[in-house]
Design a protein around this motif. Structure first.
Motif, mmCIF file in Angstrom:
data_model
loop_
_atom_site.group_PDB
_atom_site.id
_atom_site.type_symbol
_atom_site.label_atom_id
_atom_site.label_comp_id
_atom_site.label_asym_id
_atom_site.label_seq_id
_atom_site.Cartn_x
_atom_site.Cartn_y
_atom_site.Cartn_z
ATOM 1 N N PHE A 1 -0.446 3.023 -5.676
ATOM 2 C CA PHE A 1 -0.113 3.113 -4.596
ATOM 3 C C PHE A 1 1.202 4.528 -4.544
ATOM 4 O O PHE A 1 2.051 3.977 -5.002
ATOM 5 C CB PHE A 1 -0.347 2.196 -3.091
ATOM 6 N N PHE B 1 1.005 3.078 5.135
ATOM 7 C CA PHE B 1 -0.098 3.705 4.321
ATOM 8 C C PHE B 1 -0.788 4.271 5.925
ATOM 9 O O PHE B 1 -1.302 5.048 5.096
ATOM 10 C CB PHE B 1 -0.958 2.178 4.008
ATOM 11 N N ILE C 1 -3.085 10.256 -2.139
ATOM 12 C CA ILE C 1 -3.779 9.133 -1.866
ATOM 13 C C ILE C 1 -5.336 8.922 -2.495
ATOM 14 O O ILE C 1 -5.934 8.183 -3.332
ATOM 15 C CB ILE C 1 -3.747 8.044 -0.072
ATOM 16 N N LEU D 1 -0.696 -3.965 -0.915
ATOM 17 C CA LEU D 1 -0.143 -3.669 -0.465
ATOM 18 C C LEU D 1 0.373 -4.913 0.849
ATOM 19 O O LEU D 1 1.816 -3.748 1.492
ATOM 20 C CB LEU D 1 -2.158 -3.479 0.584
ATOM 21 N N TYR E 1 4.903 -1.729 3.511
ATOM 22 C CA TYR E 1 4.128 -0.670 3.511
ATOM 23 C C TYR E 1 2.340 -0.286 4.600
ATOM 24 O O TYR E 1 2.464 1.026 4.841
ATOM 25 C CB TYR E 1 2.940 -0.299 1.694
#
Length: 523
Positions: A249, A287, A425, A459, A469
């Protein structure tokens, strides 16, 4: 004695260790003997056809030399505002020579230099250098000029409503675009040079009082620790300063839009501008910010919220659609309605491969076509990618290699990935799709759940410059969700994100909620 640049050192000429970066070269002072300085500089710039040494006399009495790089300096301005006035200078005196030269030269950017590394830095930036006999110092004349691209709309981040200007490859132009957006002296721009040979200008931008000083210091320290021969694009820096280099990511946002960079600064983030590339880095990255587009903040709140929900939905489709199809078709046929199951079975009657292999064939083919469309010239790239997908899909179906439902699932997955506003992404989802497909082919829906659990766990542990994140969601901050699942009205977004609470947490907007007008005609 052997010189550090590989030749025997001339008598009286000091060494310069050119294998190191310009910042680490010893501070060798200039000599009052002009010929000694010229010989040393000519030995360094040997076989450099673009480096010009123009020897002349100031007022026909004092020997001097003008040094510049052809193509980086504005030679017309140098001739008109520097060389001609000095040659015509009358009765120069050594005691007040530098003061008289500064008065005669009609250039605003004039500074004194006293060391050899200063000459290297200034001449590489396009400035001209004047060295004078019997003077152990010189003058740097700021008259740079080089070709640059005009400001155009960024092709990777188009919008229907919003500014049409984008960053270019010249960092000074990019900083001016930021200054046009944020016209406040608290916008700070710190510059450093990174790269032993390229000495690339890197600018750290932040708003003092909004950005967390700890964040600014951390970004600056990570940049200072970079030791590399050269920086040619922002990806070099991104890879070297991110928290988890092996995570799929992205941990820094990148953008070509000045309005996105300015909005990030107003939220308390730090922007990193790199000379030689229009791509600007933004830290920290969360995110939720990867699924936000600049147009969300220019359109009506209902439309922006609807499109944002659509992105989250198609994010899941892009990640899980092929895996869910493989899992259900392989292990959970009872979940499919009978009529649809019979249709799928009829289409797969002549297919020699299991659903997992079939999905891999189509996904890899689709990815190859997408990359081919990117690398080909613009005039034919889009046509090849679209027509190629149609032709190959139809041919594969007719040849009995893949079934028609699989072609449809892969096509929907590809369209879903195009809805993601950030290319970074999208790349991550395209990579993670394959291991989840393998898990679904081995364990069915249980494998999908294992893959999702692993991704969510990763994540939850991931951070970007110390910021979680999944900021706002994990840990849960209800007040921050107004710009995550929905796009609240501007008058309701009166707090900045969590990473700037310690300095200036309030007021992206201090406007009050609009009150309805009085329709009765009174005031």
């Amino acid at each position: 004695m052997k010189s550090m640049w590989g030749r025997k050192e001339k008598a009286g000429i000091p060494n310069v260790q050119l294998e190191e970066s310009l910042d680490s070269i010893p501070e060798i002072p200039l000599s009052p003997i002009l010929n000694k300085n010229i010989d040393m500089l000519k030995s360094v710039y040997k076989d450099c056809l673009d480096v010009v040494f123009r020897e002349f006399s100031i007022g026909s009495e004092i020997d001097a030399v003008l040094l510049y790089i052809d193509g980086l300096s504005n030679t017309e301005e140098v001739d008109q505002h520097v060389l001609m006035p000095l040659i015509q200078l009358e009765s120069p005196e050594h005691d007040s020579l530098f003061a008289r030269i500064k008065n005669e030269i009609s250039v605003s950017d004039v500074k004194e230099i006293q060391t050899i590394p200063d000459i290297f830095k200034q001449i590489s930036n396009g400035n001209s250098i004047i060295l004078i006999e019997n003077q152990a110092k010189g003058l740097s004349i700021g008259l740079p000029k080089w070709e640059k691209r005009s400001i155009t709309e960024p092709t990777a981040e188009p919008v229907i409503r919003g500014p049409r200007e984008g960053f270019i490859e010249t960092v000074r132009v990019n900083t001016s675009l930021l200054r046009r957006k944020i016209r406040h002296p608290l916008l700070k721009l710190k510059q450093m040079d990174i790269g032993r040979y390229t000495a690339t200008h890197v600018v750290v931008a932040y708003i003092e009082g909004i950005a967390d000083p700890t964040l600014v210091e951390e970004v600056t320290n990570r940049l200072k620790r970079i030791k590399i021969d050269g920086i040619l694009e922002s990806g070099y820096i991104e890879e070297m300063i991110q928290d988890s280099p092996y995570s799929p990511f992205p941990q820094l946002l990148y953008t070509e839009r000045p309005d996105v960079a300015a909005a990030s600064l107003l939220e308390g983030r730090v922007v990193i501008l790199i000379d030689g590339t229009p791509i600007t880095l933004v830290a920290p990255c969360t995110f939720a910010s990867l699924l936000q587009a600049p147009e969300d903040y220019y359109n009506q709140i209902y439309l922006s919220t609807f499109i944002r929900w659509l992105r989250y939905l198609f994010f899941l489709i892009a990640l899980l659609a092929p895996s869910a199809y493989v899992a259900i078709l392989t292990f959970h046929q009872e979940m499919i309605p009978t009529s649809l199951l019979l249709t799928i079975a009829a289409s797969r009657e002549q297919i020699p491969f299991p659903a997992l292999v079939e999905a891999f064939i189509m996904e890899i083919t689709f990815e190859a076509l997408r990359e081919a469309g990117v690398r080909l010239p613009k005039q034919v790239g889009a046509a090849v990618s679209i027509v190629g997908a149609l032709v190959i899909g139809q041919a594969a179906t007719a040849a009995g290699l893949v079934s028609q439902p699989m072609v449809m699932v892969v096509a929907i997955t590809g369209i879903a990935s195009f809805l993601l506003p950030r290319y970074a992404i999208g790349i991550s989802i395209r990579m993670l799709r394959f291991p989840i497909m393998i898990l679904s082919g081995m364990m069915g829906l249980l494998g999908i759940m294992v893959g999702i659990t692993a991704i969510v766990a990763h994540l939850c542990t991931l951070k970007s410059f110390g910021v979680p994140y999944l900021n706002s969601a994990a840990p849960l901050k209800v007040q921050n969700l107004k710009d995550v699942l929905v796009r609240a009205p501007w008058w309701a977004m009166d707090t900045r994100p969590e990473f700037s609470e310690e300095t200036n947490p309030s007021s992206k907007s201090r406007n009050q909620m609009p009150s309805p007008k009085n329709n009765g005609g009174g005031s």
